[in-house]
Design a protein around this motif. Structure first.
Motif, PDB file in Angstrom:
ATOM      1  N   LYS A  17       0.842  -1.208   0.000  1.00 45.04           N
ATOM      2  CA  LYS A  17       0.000   0.000   0.000  1.00 45.04           C
ATOM      3  C   LYS A  17       0.873   1.252   0.000  1.00 45.04           C
ATOM      4  O   LYS A  17       0.516   2.262  -0.586  1.00 45.04           O
ATOM      5  CB  LYS A  17      -0.945   0.003   1.201  1.00 45.04           C
ATOM      6  N   GLY A  18       2.027   1.172   0.658  1.00 40.12           N
ATOM      7  CA  GLY A  18       2.974   2.283   0.643  1.00 40.12           C
ATOM      8  C   GLY A  18       3.477   2.560  -0.762  1.00 40.12           C
ATOM      9  O   GLY A  18       3.628   3.715  -1.169  1.00 40.12           O
ATOM     10  N   ALA A  19       3.727   1.491  -1.528  1.00 37.66           N
ATOM     11  CA  ALA A  19       4.144   1.653  -2.924  1.00 37.66           C
ATOM     12  C   ALA A  19       3.029   2.324  -3.732  1.00 37.66           C
ATOM     13  O   ALA A  19       3.294   3.189  -4.574  1.00 37.66           O
ATOM     14  CB  ALA A  19       4.512   0.301  -3.536  1.00 37.66           C
ATOM     15  N   MET A  20       1.781   1.959  -3.459  1.00 38.11           N
ATOM     16  CA  MET A  20       0.644   2.583  -4.149  1.00 38.11           C
ATOM     17  C   MET A  20       0.523   4.065  -3.768  1.00 38.11           C
ATOM     18  O   MET A  20       0.262   4.908  -4.625  1.00 38.11           O
ATOM     19  CB  MET A  20      -0.669   1.863  -3.781  1.00 38.11           C
ATOM     20  N   LEU A  23       3.070   5.974  -5.589  1.00 37.98           N
ATOM     21  CA  LEU A  23       2.682   6.117  -6.998  1.00 37.98           C
ATOM     22  C   LEU A  23       1.651   7.240  -7.158  1.00 37.98           C
ATOM     23  O   LEU A  23       1.784   8.089  -8.047  1.00 37.98           O
ATOM     24  CB  LEU A  23       2.110   4.799  -7.536  1.00 37.98           C
ATOM     25  N   LYS A  24       0.654   7.269  -6.292  1.00 39.25           N
ATOM     26  CA  LYS A  24      -0.371   8.315  -6.383  1.00 39.25           C
ATOM     27  C   LYS A  24       0.245   9.696  -6.174  1.00 39.25           C
ATOM     28  O   LYS A  24      -0.143  10.659  -6.835  1.00 39.25           O
ATOM     29  CB  LYS A  24      -1.492   8.047  -5.383  1.00 39.25           C
ATOM     30  N   HIS A  25       1.215   9.778  -5.266  1.00 38.16           N
ATOM     31  CA  HIS A  25       1.906  11.049  -5.030  1.00 38.16           C
ATOM     32  C   HIS A  25       2.675  11.468  -6.287  1.00 38.16           C
ATOM     33  O   HIS A  25       2.644  12.647  -6.676  1.00 38.16           O
ATOM     34  CB  HIS A  25       2.852  10.895  -3.843  1.00 38.16           C
ATOM     35  N   GLU A  26       3.346  10.514  -6.934  1.00 36.75           N
ATOM     36  CA  GLU A  26       4.091  10.836  -8.153  1.00 36.75           C
ATOM     37  C   GLU A  26       3.133  11.218  -9.281  1.00 36.75           C
ATOM     38  O   GLU A  26       3.407  12.137 -10.049  1.00 36.75           O
ATOM     39  CB  GLU A  26       4.959   9.638  -8.567  1.00 36.75           C
ATOM     40  N   PHE A  27       2.000  10.525  -9.377  1.00 36.32           N
ATOM     41  CA  PHE A  27       1.009  10.869 -10.395  1.00 36.32           C
ATOM     42  C   PHE A  27       0.479  12.279 -10.176  1.00 36.32           C
ATOM     43  O   PHE A  27       0.212  13.004 -11.130  1.00 36.32           O
ATOM     44  CB  PHE A  27      -0.154   9.874 -10.391  1.00 36.32           C
ATOM     45  N   ALA A  28       0.314  12.685  -8.937  1.00 34.46           N
ATOM     46  CA  ALA A  28      -0.201  14.027  -8.639  1.00 34.46           C
ATOM     47  C   ALA A  28       0.763  15.095  -9.142  1.00 34.46           C
ATOM     48  O   ALA A  28       0.346  16.206  -9.470  1.00 34.46           O
ATOM     49  CB  ALA A  28      -0.427  14.190  -7.145  1.00 34.46           C
ATOM     50  N   LEU A 172      -4.052  -2.893  -9.104  1.00 38.17           N
ATOM     51  CA  LEU A 172      -4.355  -1.519  -8.690  1.00 38.17           C
ATOM     52  C   LEU A 172      -3.420  -0.519  -9.375  1.00 38.17           C
ATOM     53  O   LEU A 172      -3.845   0.567  -9.778  1.00 38.17           O
ATOM     54  CB  LEU A 172      -4.253  -1.381  -7.170  1.00 38.17           C
ATOM     55  N   VAL A 173      -2.143  -0.884  -9.502  1.00 37.38           N
ATOM     56  CA  VAL A 173      -1.176  -0.026 -10.196  1.00 37.38           C
ATOM     57  C   VAL A 173      -1.603   0.152 -11.651  1.00 37.38           C
ATOM     58  O   VAL A 173      -1.620   1.264 -12.185  1.00 37.38           O
ATOM     59  CB  VAL A 173       0.258  -0.609 -10.113  1.00 37.38           C
ATOM     60  N   ASP A 174      -1.969  -0.964 -12.301  1.00 39.13           N
ATOM     61  CA  ASP A 174      -2.382  -0.902 -13.710  1.00 39.13           C
ATOM     62  C   ASP A 174      -3.621  -0.024 -13.887  1.00 39.13           C
ATOM     63  O   ASP A 174      -3.692   0.777 -14.823  1.00 39.13           O
ATOM     64  CB  ASP A 174      -2.647  -2.313 -14.245  1.00 39.13           C
TER      65      ASP A 174
END
Length: 187
Positions: A17-20, A23-28, A172-174
């Motif tokens: 979940k930390g990796a997710m 990822l969401k932070h980087e996407f933002a 979830l990543v995909d």
């Protein structure tokens, strides 16, 4: 030997979940043609001899849909903040007005949109790698427990549990990547 050897899947899930979340932070931080204060979050400034997030050296605002401003608190850091923004890879040319750095957000052209989808794909692959590393750690725990007397049935059970956890988070990543790429390509 022990009958009650267990693998801490809660820890593995927490790390996935930390990796997710990462990822969401980087996407933002990927811009989609609209101004967002979070797009400058990954920018680190060399302030007082240490790398510091931009939001800890100034106030980040979005005064209009195509403009982000950074009001730097210490006048001596203005040039360093401007340099950090230029070198961040955001593709934005900062304009300085005293202690306020203005970041005009240009309209994205088709080529830049495609580049950003590739960057998003790289972020997603990094998240997948992080998830696979957590999976490997879980499998190593299972091997260690097997050496300590875990039964074959328990080994299979835990391997299946860890793999299901990995598959769920990879999916979830995909899904997050698909959504971000669609958002970037939207005109």
């Amino acid at each position: 030997m022990s009958d009650e050897i267990e693998i801490d899947t809660d820890d593995l899930e927490h790390r996935m979940k930390g990796a997710m979340a990462s990822l969401k932070h980087e996407f933002a931080s990927l811009r989609t043609g609209r101004a967002s204060a979070s797009m400058v979050d990954p920018v680190m400034v060399d302030a007082y001899g240490t790398m510091t997030p931009i939001n800890q050296v100034g106030t980040v605002n979005v005064p209009e849909p195509r403009m982000v401003t950074v009001n730097v608190w210490d006048k001596g850091l203005v040039n360093k903040v401007e340099k950090a923004i230029r070198e961040s890879g955001l593709g934005i040319n900062p304009q300085t007005n005293g202690t306020i750095i203005m970041l005009p957000i240009p309209e994205l052209n088709e080529e830049r949109r495609r580049e950003l989808t590739k960057v998003a794909a790289q972020y997603a692959e990094s998240a997948r790698v992080a998830i696979r590393n957590v999976r490997r750690d879980g499998m190593d725990q299972i091997k260690k427990a097997k050496g300590n007397g875990m039964s074959e049935d328990d080994v299979k059970f835990w391997e299946t549990s860890v793999q299901e956890l990995t598959d769920t988070h990879t999916a979830l990543v995909d899904k997050a990547l698909e959504g971000k790429q669609a958002e970037i390509m939207q005109v």
